[in-house]
Design a protein around this motif. Structure first.
Motif, PDB file in Angstrom:
ATOM      1  N   HIS A  83      47.098  53.463  24.276  1.00  0.00           N
ATOM      2  CA  HIS A  83      46.902  52.328  25.179  1.00  0.00           C
ATOM      3  C   HIS A  83      45.452  51.850  25.241  1.00  0.00           C
ATOM      4  N   LYS A  84      44.665  52.230  24.269  1.00  0.00           N
ATOM      5  CA  LYS A  84      43.254  51.831  24.244  1.00  0.00           C
ATOM      6  C   LYS A  84      43.137  50.307  24.263  1.00  0.00           C
ATOM      7  N   ASP A  85      42.277  49.802  25.113  1.00  0.00           N
ATOM      8  CA  ASP A  85      42.004  48.370  25.268  1.00  0.00           C
ATOM      9  C   ASP A  85      43.234  47.564  25.672  1.00  0.00           C
ATOM     10  N   TRP A  86      44.252  48.193  26.220  1.00  0.00           N
ATOM     11  CA  TRP A  86      45.479  47.508  26.642  1.00  0.00           C
ATOM     12  C   TRP A  86      45.163  46.391  27.636  1.00  0.00           C
ATOM     13  N   TYR A  87      44.336  46.677  28.621  1.00  0.00           N
ATOM     14  CA  TYR A  87      44.034  45.693  29.658  1.00  0.00           C
ATOM     15  C   TYR A  87      43.272  44.504  29.079  1.00  0.00           C
ATOM     16  N   LYS A  88      42.271  44.785  28.238  1.00  0.00           N
ATOM     17  CA  LYS A  88      41.520  43.691  27.617  1.00  0.00           C
ATOM     18  C   LYS A  88      42.447  42.814  26.786  1.00  0.00           C
ATOM     19  N   ASN A  89      43.335  43.434  26.040  1.00  0.00           N
ATOM     20  CA  ASN A  89      44.285  42.675  25.231  1.00  0.00           C
ATOM     21  C   ASN A  89      45.240  41.868  26.112  1.00  0.00           C
ATOM     22  N   LYS A  90      45.650  42.440  27.228  1.00  0.00           N
ATOM     23  CA  LYS A  90      46.535  41.750  28.167  1.00  0.00           C
ATOM     24  C   LYS A  90      45.848  40.514  28.732  1.00  0.00           C
ATOM     25  N   ILE A  91      44.600  40.653  29.139  1.00  0.00           N
ATOM     26  CA  ILE A  91      43.839  39.531  29.690  1.00  0.00           C
ATOM     27  C   ILE A  91      43.649  38.453  28.623  1.00  0.00           C
ATOM     28  N   LYS A  93      45.559  37.851  26.057  1.00  0.00           N
ATOM     29  CA  LYS A  93      46.858  37.205  25.843  1.00  0.00           C
ATOM     30  C   LYS A  93      47.152  36.202  26.959  1.00  0.00           C
ATOM     31  N   GLU A  94      46.870  36.569  28.201  1.00  0.00           N
ATOM     32  CA  GLU A  94      47.076  35.657  29.327  1.00  0.00           C
ATOM     33  C   GLU A  94      46.201  34.417  29.197  1.00  0.00           C
ATOM     34  N   LYS A  95      44.949  34.584  28.738  1.00  0.00           N
ATOM     35  CA  LYS A  95      44.060  33.438  28.533  1.00  0.00           C
ATOM     36  C   LYS A  95      44.614  32.524  27.451  1.00  0.00           C
ATOM     37  N   GLN A  96      45.106  33.118  26.363  1.00  0.00           N
ATOM     38  CA  GLN A  96      45.681  32.328  25.272  1.00  0.00           C
ATOM     39  C   GLN A  96      46.905  31.551  25.747  1.00  0.00           C
ATOM     40  N   GLU A  97      47.757  32.194  26.541  1.00  0.00           N
ATOM     41  CA  GLU A  97      48.947  31.521  27.066  1.00  0.00           C
ATOM     42  C   GLU A  97      48.559  30.371  27.985  1.00  0.00           C
ATOM     43  N   LEU A  98      47.542  30.565  28.801  1.00  0.00           N
ATOM     44  CA  LEU A  98      47.066  29.512  29.688  1.00  0.00           C
ATOM     45  C   LEU A  98      46.500  28.349  28.882  1.00  0.00           C
ATOM     46  N   LEU A  99      45.715  28.651  27.865  1.00  0.00           N
ATOM     47  CA  LEU A  99      45.157  27.623  26.998  1.00  0.00           C
ATOM     48  C   LEU A  99      46.264  26.840  26.299  1.00  0.00           C
ATOM     49  N   GLN A 100      47.274  27.558  25.820  1.00  0.00           N
ATOM     50  CA  GLN A 100      48.408  26.917  25.163  1.00  0.00           C
ATOM     51  C   GLN A 100      49.147  25.998  26.141  1.00  0.00           C
ATOM     52  N   ALA A 101      49.334  26.448  27.361  1.00  0.00           N
ATOM     53  CA  ALA A 101      50.017  25.630  28.370  1.00  0.00           C
ATOM     54  C   ALA A 101      49.192  24.381  28.693  1.00  0.00           C
ATOM     55  N   GLU A 102      47.869  24.538  28.783  1.00  0.00           N
ATOM     56  CA  GLU A 102      47.003  23.387  29.038  1.00  0.00           C
ATOM     57  C   GLU A 102      47.082  22.385  27.897  1.00  0.00           C
TER      58      GLU A 102
END
Length: 122
Positions: A83-91, A93-102
């Motif tokens: 699970h190394k860097d799981w949180y950073k990767n999650k954040i 991914k969320e930024k990418q999804e937000l950018l895609q939605a925008e």
């Protein structure tokens, strides 16, 4: 009446200490602690059915400036590489999804404007 013996209470406290040490390790392993929110707040840790909820605060400037997050309870039983860097990767991914939605919203606005102009000049 309290249903636990003194020995059971002492064992529970010993296990709790081990669990909280592991939670602190995981908080660092998954990338939840960063340069801004650099200190894990053990007292604000809560356990859900399948999730551990944690808080980190900014020890440099403002002890009241904090961020909350969570990770799966299963992380307590896994090695760090799983699970190394799981949180950073999650954040990220969320930024990418937000950018895609925008981008999608912007595209829809442009199409709507083009449709409006087309109807106006037809």
């Amino acid at each position: 009446m309290f249903d636990l013996t003194k020995e059971q209470v002492l064992q529970t406290l010993k296990n709790y200490e081990k669990i909280m040490d592991r939670v602190a390790d995981i908080v660092e392993e998954i990338g939840f602690i960063d340069t801004e929110f650099d200190t894990f707040e053990e007292d604000k840790t809560h356990f859900g059915e399948d999730t551990v909820y944690v808080t980190a605060y900014d020890s440099h400037y403002d002890l009241y400036d904090a961020v909350s997050g969570s990770f799966p309870l299963d992380f307590l039983f896994e090695g760090n590489e799983q699970h190394k860097d799981w949180y950073k990767n999650k954040i990220e991914k969320e930024k990418q999804e937000l950018l895609q939605a925008e981008k999608q919203m912007q595209k829809e606005r442009e199409l709507s404007e083009l449709q409006r102009l087309k109807e106006k000049y037809e």
